[in-house]
Design a protein around this motif. Structure first.
Motif, PDB file in Angstrom:
ATOM      1  N   ASP A 223       0.837  -1.208   0.000  1.00  0.00           N
ATOM      2  CA  ASP A 223       0.000   0.000   0.000  1.00  0.00           C
ATOM      3  C   ASP A 223       0.870   1.256   0.000  1.00  0.00           C
ATOM      4  OD1 ASP A 223      -2.322  -1.524   0.091  1.00  0.00           O
ATOM      5  OD2 ASP A 223      -2.407  -1.495   2.283  1.00  0.00           O
ATOM      6  N   VAL A 224       1.956   1.223   0.770  1.00  0.00           N
ATOM      7  CA  VAL A 224       2.862   2.374   0.813  1.00  0.00           C
ATOM      8  C   VAL A 224       3.513   2.594  -0.549  1.00  0.00           C
ATOM      9  CG1 VAL A 224       4.945   3.324   1.874  1.00  0.00           C
ATOM     10  CG2 VAL A 224       3.303   2.058   3.280  1.00  0.00           C
ATOM     11  N   LEU A 225       3.952   1.510  -1.184  1.00  0.00           N
ATOM     12  CA  LEU A 225       4.573   1.633  -2.503  1.00  0.00           C
ATOM     13  C   LEU A 225       3.580   2.169  -3.526  1.00  0.00           C
ATOM     14  CD1 LEU A 225       6.676  -1.664  -2.609  1.00  0.00           C
ATOM     15  CD2 LEU A 225       7.434   0.654  -2.035  1.00  0.00           C
ATOM     16  N   ALA A 226       2.322   1.738  -3.438  1.00  0.00           N
ATOM     17  CA  ALA A 226       1.295   2.223  -4.362  1.00  0.00           C
ATOM     18  C   ALA A 226       1.076   3.721  -4.177  1.00  0.00           C
ATOM     19  CB  ALA A 226      -0.007   1.463  -4.152  1.00  0.00           C
ATOM     20  N   PHE A 227       1.126   4.186  -2.937  1.00  0.00           N
ATOM     21  CA  PHE A 227       0.980   5.626  -2.690  1.00  0.00           C
ATOM     22  C   PHE A 227       2.077   6.394  -3.414  1.00  0.00           C
ATOM     23  CE2 PHE A 227       2.175   9.481  -0.523  1.00  0.00           C
ATOM     24  CZ  PHE A 227       0.969  10.121  -0.307  1.00  0.00           C
ATOM     25  N   TRP A 228       3.309   5.945  -3.275  1.00  0.00           N
ATOM     26  CA  TRP A 228       4.418   6.667  -3.910  1.00  0.00           C
ATOM     27  C   TRP A 228       4.327   6.624  -5.434  1.00  0.00           C
ATOM     28  CZ3 TRP A 228       6.374  10.231  -1.302  1.00  0.00           C
ATOM     29  CH2 TRP A 228       6.628  10.102   0.070  1.00  0.00           C
ATOM     30  N   ARG A 229       3.880   5.511  -5.970  1.00  0.00           N
ATOM     31  CA  ARG A 229       3.702   5.449  -7.434  1.00  0.00           C
ATOM     32  C   ARG A 229       2.657   6.463  -7.894  1.00  0.00           C
ATOM     33  NH1 ARG A 229       4.234  -0.209  -6.623  1.00  0.00           N
ATOM     34  NH2 ARG A 229       1.960  -0.425  -6.579  1.00  0.00           N
ATOM     35  N   SER A 230       1.618   6.662  -7.085  1.00  0.00           N
ATOM     36  CA  SER A 230       0.557   7.598  -7.471  1.00  0.00           C
ATOM     37  C   SER A 230       1.065   9.035  -7.545  1.00  0.00           C
ATOM     38  CB  SER A 230      -0.615   7.506  -6.485  1.00  0.00           C
ATOM     39  OG  SER A 230      -0.302   8.134  -5.237  1.00  0.00           O
ATOM     40  N   LEU A 231       2.177   9.339  -6.857  1.00  0.00           N
ATOM     41  CA  LEU A 231       2.753  10.680  -6.888  1.00  0.00           C
ATOM     42  C   LEU A 231       3.982  10.756  -7.794  1.00  0.00           C
ATOM     43  CD1 LEU A 231       2.523  11.900  -3.171  1.00  0.00           C
ATOM     44  CD2 LEU A 231       0.959  12.324  -5.056  1.00  0.00           C
TER      45      LEU A 231
END
Length: 312
Positions: free
Chosen positions: A270-278
């Motif tokens: 979930d944390v990695l997905a957040f960073w990809r979204s930015l």
């Protein structure tokens, strides 16, 4: 060690002989930890020494971070003991080195989960013409943070006695009770998710805020770097900081631990997905302080330090 520090160590509350042994063991440990050739051999062995003294010394002892900032260390506390014996908590030294390497002298830094100042002190010294905004919710811990800043004469740290989350208001903070007599106690495990309504944890109601609201309220025109260590609340912090991350694109160094994330109903993925979204890239921080951008953290691992930077 200077004369004043040696005199204080000679009086640990366990007798003069123990004080002499403590001072001698500390000098040897710091020498071994400070040498790149011996550091990684000594660290696992030094943990036994750290554990031996944890329950033998009741008084706080003077200690120095490897950047020469001073603290008063309680040898039964894991973070303090890491500074006393090794110059810095060994599991987090690479993360600090990676972060300091990115800072200009006038940097604006946010330290989320500042604890007693292990990061805030050297960051403030490195960015002497800048400012560190430190956030620490636990009352007893923030008192020690303020004392360490005063001890070092650092006036470029803004201390915020609050938690950081995805909302503004109040929340329950869960603090592990100090019942570990004779072995290391880790107040750094304090969390809004881990320990909730469990035996051995104490509840403290604390104010919380969003970083986006804080940046707007302080009229900050830049944020160069952020350090995050919040025991499972990482995504709460990040989701309350989307605007500043999008606007300022700071470098972010953060600790990930799969267990606390699970307690929060989250995961490393979930944390990695957040960073990809930015449109950020993520890399693991190696023991040398180097960032391996092609290596990603995993849900199966415990303590992991990562660096997050704009992909462009």
């Amino acid at each position: 060690m200077d004369e004043e520090s040696t005199r204080a160590v000679d009086e640990p509350g366990t007798g003069h002989v123990d004080g002499v042994w403590l001072a001698g063991c500390q000098r040897i440990s710091l020498a071994l930890a400070g040498n790149r050739l011996t550091r990684w051999l000594w660290l696992p062995l030094g943990r036994r020494l750290r554990q031996f003294w944890a329950g033998r010394v009741g008084r706080e002892q003077p200690a120095r971070l490897f950047g020469n900032q001073r603290i008063q260390a309680h040898l039964g506390e894991q973070i303090d003991a890491g500074i006393f014996w090794f110059g810095f908590p060994p599991e987090d030294r690479p993360a600090l080195e990676a972060l300091v390497a990115t800072l200009p002298p006038d940097a604006v830094v946010l330290d989320v989960g500042a604890n007693i100042g292990a990061f805030a002190l050297p960051l403030a010294a490195a960015a002497r013409r800048g400012v560190v905004h430190a956030f620490e919710p636990a009352t007893a811990t923030v008192q020690r943070l303020r004392r360490h800043l005063q001890l070092n004469g650092l006036d470029n740290v803004v201390v915020n006695h609050c938690a950081v989350s995805d909302r503004t208001g109040t929340l329950s903070l869960w603090i592990p009770a100090d019942e570990w007599k004779g072995r290391l106690f880790n107040s750094g495990r304090t969390s809004v998710h881990v320990g909730r309504q469990q035996q051995g944890w104490q509840e403290e109601s604390v104010p919380c805020l969003r970083l986006d609201d804080y940046v707007a309220g302080q009229s900050l025109q830049r944020v160069d770097a952020i350090k995050i260590d919040v025991e499972g609340a990482e995504l709460d912090v990040l989701e309350g900081a989307r605007e500043l991350l999008t606007r300022f694109r700071p470098v972010v160094v953060m600790e990930l631990n799969a267990g606390p994330l699970r307690a929060a109903g989250r995961s490393v993925a979930d944390v990695l997905a957040f960073w990809r979204s930015l449109d950020y890239r993520v890399g693991m921080i190696a023991a040398s302080g180097r960032v391996h951008w092609g290596r990603l953290p995993r849900d199966s691992q415990r303590h992991q330090n990562i660096c997050c930077a704009p992909a462009a």
